[in-house]
Scaffold this motif. Structure first.
Motif, PDB file in Angstrom:
ATOM      1  N   ILE A 255      59.127 -11.690  35.629  1.00 33.19           N
ATOM      2  CA  ILE A 255      58.988 -10.272  35.277  1.00 33.19           C
ATOM      3  C   ILE A 255      57.898  -9.557  36.080  1.00 33.19           C
ATOM      4  CG2 ILE A 255      57.585 -10.953  33.276  1.00 33.19           C
ATOM      5  CD1 ILE A 255      58.851  -8.531  31.840  1.00 33.19           C
ATOM      6  N   ILE A 256      56.763 -10.211  36.269  1.00 38.01           N
ATOM      7  CA  ILE A 256      55.669  -9.540  36.980  1.00 38.01           C
ATOM      8  C   ILE A 256      55.965  -9.449  38.473  1.00 38.01           C
ATOM      9  CG2 ILE A 256      53.229  -9.762  37.614  1.00 38.01           C
ATOM     10  CD1 ILE A 256      52.671 -10.598  34.778  1.00 38.01           C
ATOM     11  N   ASN A 259      58.241  -6.780  39.162  1.00 38.67           N
ATOM     12  CA  ASN A 259      57.544  -5.502  39.169  1.00 38.67           C
ATOM     13  C   ASN A 259      56.850  -5.234  40.501  1.00 38.67           C
ATOM     14  OD1 ASN A 259      57.495  -3.569  36.985  1.00 38.67           O
ATOM     15  ND2 ASN A 259      57.037  -5.326  35.694  1.00 38.67           N
ATOM     16  N   VAL A 260      56.259  -6.286  41.093  1.00 43.46           N
ATOM     17  CA  VAL A 260      55.573  -6.111  42.374  1.00 43.46           C
ATOM     18  C   VAL A 260      56.564  -5.654  43.443  1.00 43.46           C
ATOM     19  CG1 VAL A 260      54.264  -7.263  44.194  1.00 43.46           C
ATOM     20  CG2 VAL A 260      53.872  -7.886  41.812  1.00 43.46           C
TER      21      VAL A 260
END
Lengths: 315, 271
Positions: A255-256, A259-260
């Motif tokens: 998920i992170i 996002n990046v």
């Protein structure tokens, strides 16, 4: 073997059932009415009531729960509150990004970890071992989203080898699509590879201490031959457990990184759905991810029991 | 003294000290904007440069250390505070319904993708440092419960426990007086590791905007702020990331070193 499989299957079903209850109940307490959220501040009371009715929000919690679970069992994940499209279709779109990304990262991680772990174990205590272990310490400690940002700086902004983000889409062709997943996959793979290399090394060292290796050496095999022919195969069990866990983690835990790199994956879908109060999407995707984790663990357990009869009695 | 432990403890001490000193003194107030001096590279006045509001990055990192350490420490506290008694109870009643319920509940928590659930919790109850603590803490409970249970199980078969039972002590007293002191080593080592994982998790959560809220500085949000400026202000991304990396590295090395120190059986194997 059959008894073991049935017992594990029972516990899989119970876990999934309890998980569905936990997910449903925790989202029941979310403040805010999705209908009011969708229509905004100036909505008329009768429009709100009509929308609530349409979304099934007027039904009791028990009925909504059974509708949700019953629907999922036949592949109907409901309709998104915000996009008005079937959640199953949204999930299918996103899985096309998340699944290849997870597989790509897992492949990279395995390709790095196996040689590194074996190499370090074979040269235990020598400078190569110390250097490899030092690098893995850094790999475990580095926040992967920071590593991703640094890669963007070097490979996208300065060298212009890759795009800084976005997904080319499979319609653009296999290689352009894979190229846009390359930096995210490396960012995800680095910490996983470090953990895997450490597990590989210590498992191999444990196995090398076993009696059957001493026997093999006494029969005249060199240390290297004993490692490749006898130790490696026996050292793989804990390594495979970790690979199973990592696959599940990569599917849900990107998920992170998504996002990046602005990747339209499952994690980002949940993230956006939470902020839009699109609860049906959140519920269904989280349930699907839990299912994936539990299923992978189940398959790993079965594979072991098939290979190693000693494990059937445990737990 | 083993090298990992010394180096790891040294690194950790630097960041803990930075956090402690920041209560009394920072080079520059972190709530003070100085637009005239925004996005400056490192200089004698600002050793690590300034951010897009002209705030001193060294000061931000010092105060950010407070957030990271506090969140991770309390999350480990939650995990130990609830997980250890659960693990002791499960071991004392091995095979009973309590053991079964505790272990199945643990399996359940492990089945949830942890980061996703942490994001869900903070999104449901609002983004704040407190909710980040709870979200990270929940996943520490099964880790400590499982570890305590497995450590305790092997102790229950030992003679000194039998002696305590013969002396008429109950399961609860034996658990706390005889079992707990003997699993403390395991708990310290695992605590160090969970502490470092907590710091990474907090950084991740505040990077996506779900951790401590502005104006409280946090390392993860400093990285998020720097993302769009990374091409012309790489120092803004470099130093907070290094702070996370070095703290986590220090804690991991300390954990490894402590394990070697506290468990002599492993010394021969690990080297």
């Amino acid at each position: 073997m059959l008894r073991f499989a049935l017992k594990r299957l029972m516990s899989l079903v119970v876990t999934l059932w309890v998980a569905s209850l936990v997910i449903f109940l925790s989202l029941e307490v979310v403040p805010g009415d999705p209908a009011a959220f969708m229509l905004g501040l100036n909505a008329q009371e009768d429009t709100l009531a009509a929308l609530r009715d349409e979304l099934g929000l007027n039904k009791g919690p028990v009925e909504r729960y059974t509708d949700w679970v019953g629907g999922m069992l036949v592949g109907d994940f409901g309709t998104s509150y915000t996009y008005r499209t079937p959640v199953s279709r949204m999930i299918l779109d996103r899985v096309q990004v998340s699944l290849p990304l997870a597989l790509y990262a897992l492949t990279l991680s395995t390709l790095i970890a196996f040689p590194a772990g074996i190499w370090a174990a074979a040269r235990r205590g020598k400078p190569t071992d110390i250097v490899v272990m030092g690098i893995t310490q850094l790999g475990v400690a580095i926040p992967n989203f920071w590593f991703a940002m640094l890669m963007v700086l070097v490979f996208a902004i300065n060298l212009r080898w890759f795009n800084a983000g976005g997904f080319a889409g499979w319609d653009a062709g296999f290689f352009p699509a894979m190229k846009s997943l390359t930096l995210p996959a490396i960012a995800l793979a680095l910490p996983q590879a470090s953990i895997l290399a450490r597990v590989m090394r210590s498992s191999l060292l444990d196995t090398l201490n076993e009696d059957f290796i001493r026997t093999a050496r006494a029969k005249g095999l060199s240390r290297r031959q004993a490692l490749w022919r006898h130790a490696l195969r026996n050292a793989l069990i804990p390594v495979l457990t970790i690979i199973g866990l990592q696959f599940a983690f990569l599917l849900a835990g990107a998920i992170i990184i998504e996002n990046v790199f602005f990747l339209p994956g499952l994690g980002r879908l949940v993230f956006q759905a939470i902020s839009a109060r699109d609860l049906i999407v959140v519920e269904s995707v989280v349930m699907l991810l839990v299912f994936a984790v539990v299923l992978v663990n189940f398959l790993v357990d079965l594979a072991y029991a098939a290979v190693d009869p000693r494990l059937r009695g445990r737990r | 003294m083993n090298r990992n432990l010394a180096f790891g403890a040294g690194l950790t001490a630097v960041f803990v000290l930075a956090a402690l000193i920041s209560f009394a003194w920072v080079p520059q107030d972190v709530t003070q904007m100085d637009i005239a001096n925004k996005i400056r590279p490192p200089s004698p006045a600002h050793p690590l440069g300034t951010d897009h509001f002209g705030r001193d990055i060294l000061s931000m990192i010092m105060v950010g250390a407070r957030t990271s350490i506090a969140v991770a420490l309390v999350a480990v506290g939650i995990g130990m505070g609830l997980g250890v008694p659960l693990g002791l109870a499960a071991a004392a009643r091995k095979g009973g319904w309590l053991d079964e319920v505790i272990m199945r509940a643990n399996d359940l928590v492990f089945a949830f993708p942890s980061l996703l659930i942490a994001i869900m919790i903070t999104a449901i109850f609002g983004a704040s440092a407190l909710n980040a603590i709870i979200a990270i803490g929940i996943f520490n409970i099964p880790v400590f419960a499982r570890l305590t249970r497995s450590g305790a199980l092997s102790l229950w078969t030992r003679d000194f426990v039998l002696a305590a039972r013969v002396a008429g002590k109950g399961a609860a007293r034996i658990s706390f007086e005889h079992i707990l002191p003997n699993v403390t080593n395991l708990l310290i080592v695992q605590g160090t590791i969970q502490f470092s994982l907590g710091i990474l998790a907090e950084a991740g959560l505040s990077y996506v905007g779900l951790g401590a809220q502005p104006p409280t500085p946090s390392w993860g949000r400093m990285l998020a702020d720097s993302q769009t400026m990374v091409s012309f202000a790489p120092h803004m991304a470099l130093f907070p990331g290094l702070a996370i990396l070095l703290t986590v590295l220090g804690l991991n090395l300390m954990g490894d070193g402590l394990r070697d120190l506290l468990d002599p059986r492993l010394r021969r194997d690990r080297q």
